[in-house]
Write a protein that holds these residues in place. Structure first.
Motif, short mmCIF file in Angstrom:
data_model
loop_
_atom_site.label_atom_id
_atom_site.label_comp_id
_atom_site.label_asym_id
_atom_site.label_seq_id
_atom_site.Cartn_x
_atom_site.Cartn_y
_atom_site.Cartn_z
N GLN A 120 0.81 -1.22 0.00
CA GLN A 120 0.00 0.00 0.00
C GLN A 120 0.85 1.28 0.00
O GLN A 120 0.36 2.35 -0.34
N THR A 121 2.11 1.16 0.41
CA THR A 121 2.97 2.34 0.45
C THR A 121 4.00 2.36 -0.68
O THR A 121 4.80 3.30 -0.77
N ASP A 122 3.97 1.37 -1.55
CA ASP A 122 4.97 1.29 -2.62
C ASP A 122 4.86 2.46 -3.59
O ASP A 122 5.86 2.89 -4.17
N TRP A 123 3.64 2.97 -3.77
CA TRP A 123 3.44 4.05 -4.75
C TRP A 123 4.23 5.30 -4.39
O TRP A 123 4.71 6.01 -5.27
N PHE A 124 4.40 5.56 -3.10
CA PHE A 124 5.20 6.72 -2.67
C PHE A 124 6.62 6.61 -3.22
O PHE A 124 7.17 7.58 -3.76
N PHE A 125 7.20 5.43 -3.11
CA PHE A 125 8.56 5.23 -3.58
C PHE A 125 8.63 5.28 -5.11
O PHE A 125 9.57 5.85 -5.67
N ILE A 126 7.65 4.71 -5.77
CA ILE A 126 7.66 4.69 -7.23
C ILE A 126 7.56 6.10 -7.80
O ILE A 126 8.30 6.47 -8.72
N VAL A 127 6.66 6.90 -7.26
CA VAL A 127 6.52 8.29 -7.71
C VAL A 127 7.82 9.06 -7.47
O VAL A 127 8.26 9.84 -8.33
N SER A 128 8.44 8.82 -6.34
CA SER A 128 9.71 9.50 -6.04
C SER A 128 10.79 9.12 -7.04
O SER A 128 11.56 9.98 -7.50
N VAL A 129 10.85 7.85 -7.40
CA VAL A 129 11.82 7.40 -8.41
C VAL A 129 11.53 8.05 -9.75
O VAL A 129 12.44 8.50 -10.46
#
Length: 406
Positions: A120-129
């Protein structure tokens, strides 16, 4: 018939200790075997994730270890030293070295080390990348700008400046995708506590954390923060944005949590030729306008970042289980008042707009359209990143008015 009992060694079964590893080789991971920069980066991400999971795994129960075992502490410290980083979970560990794609042409970003709240929190990291990739595609325009600056090529300079403005706008568009899949409550309550460091800014480990085998005294470090990305500080250096003394002190401090090579890059820009000086004195208003377009884009990015901070951090600090609450556990990871800090950096960026070459008159102002409608349902206070407290401040009125950001 197979006399399997004669092949115990093949099955890794010991007549002395059974299924135990009979002679463990090391007490800690052998970091001396690492060879490439990429291997050190991966090791740092892995060790950072292990360490923070160990420290914060029982946080909700109030059980926080004061000593990090040498098995993690020793290799983590030395790997960090090699990279010029502090041994704490940082932007490098979570974002810069924590991604991969199946192929060069693939658009799918995968994480290497997951964190609490995944998936559920992976999207934060993906957007940052993805934001970092946006910046990377614009590096050629930074190079073009400085090449043109040193050769006196104003057409090339304008083209490079336009490219940088486009890069910042793409970064903002990508940042806006955070709303697509990242739930604010999950981000704030599941992931953000994992980012916290230890030291005076921490409610749980105010004295710091002892790294067994490294130091007998507790060490203190800030936790992870998007401010540890070098992208925005790069643009600040290029356009010579001058922040307030308090903000500048924090931004300099946060560079200690960037890889050494990235700090050197920022220093090289700051000690290089002055783009702002050239644009201000240039008789061609096209150069001035191109420079101002970059300032406008950077200001608008910072305005949008404020809305993200309010939605994902400030509003969540007043809620528990989705309901409004008087909870005072406003988790943060830096060392400044978050919203006032962001608004200050936005304001100082807007002030960099160059006036008309003849009159020095400035007609552009920062657009707060994106901030309209962000209401506070209770008396507003400021988050103090790096603490677990909401800090009431006399400067509240400078940020909120009648429940609105102003």
């Amino acid at each position: 018939m197979d006399d399997w009992w004669k092949r115990l060694k093949d099955f890794r079964v010991s007549e002395k200790v059974g299924f135990l590893v009979e002679n463990p080789v090391l007490q800690y991971l052998d970091y001396t075997g690492l060879q490439s920069y990429e291997e050190y980066c991966l090791a740092h991400s892995l060790l950072s994730t292990i360490a923070h999971c160990y420290v914060w795994q029982d946080r909700d129960k109030g059980v926080i270890p004061k000593v990090l075992p040498r098995a993690v502490a020793v290799p983590w410290y030395h790997v960090s030293q090699y990279l010029g980083l502090n041994p704490v979970y940082c932007y490098m560990a979570g974002i810069l070295a924590n991604w991969r794609k199946e192929s060069e042409d693939s658009s799918d970003i995968e994480r290497i080390c997951c964190a609490p709240g995944s998936p559920q929190t992976d999207w934060f990291f993906i957007v940052s990348v993805l934001i970092e990739i946006d910046f990377g595609k614009g590096v050629k325009d930074i190079i073009k700008t400085y090449q043109a600056l040193t050769t006196g090529d104003d057409d090339g300079l304008i083209e490079g400046l336009q490219g940088m403005a486009d890069t910042i706008q793409r970064m903002q568009q990508t940042l806006s995708r955070m709303h697509e899949k990242q739930d604010p409550w999950t981000f704030y309550h599941k992931l953000r506590p994992f980012f916290e460091g230890w030291g005076a800014q921490s409610k749980f480990l105010p004295e710091g954390l002892i790294y067994e085998g490294v130091s007998d005294s507790p060490l203190q470090y800030l936790g992870a923060s998007a401010a540890q990305s070098s992208t925005i500080q790069t643009f600040d250096a290029i356009f010579e944005v001058k922040h307030t003394a308090e903000a500048e002190q924090y931004l300099r401090k946060i560079r200690e949590y960037m890889p050494a090579s990235h700090r050197e890059f920022l220093n090289a820009i700051e000690n290089g030729p002055s783009l702002r000086h050239h644009a201000r004195l240039n008789r061609d208003d096209s150069v001035r306008k191109a420079y101002n377009k970059c300032i406008q884009a950077l200001t608008e990015f910072r305005s949008y970042h404020i809305t993200i901070a309010v939605k994902y951090i400030l509003l969540q600090s007043y809620q528990k289980d989705g309901e409004s609450s008087n909870i005072t556990e406003a988790q943060g990871v830096g060392g400044t008042y978050l919203v006032s800090f962001l608004k200050s950096t936005r304001g100082q960026t807007a002030r960099c707009i160059l006036g008309d070459s003849e009159t020095d008159h400035v007609t552009w102002q920062a657009d707060d359209t994106a901030l309209v409608g962000l209401k506070m349902e209770i008396s507003p206070s400021l988050l103090h990143p790096g603490t677990n407290h909401i800090v009431n401040s006399e400067s509240n009125q400078d940020i909120f008015k009648e429940g609105h950001l102003k």
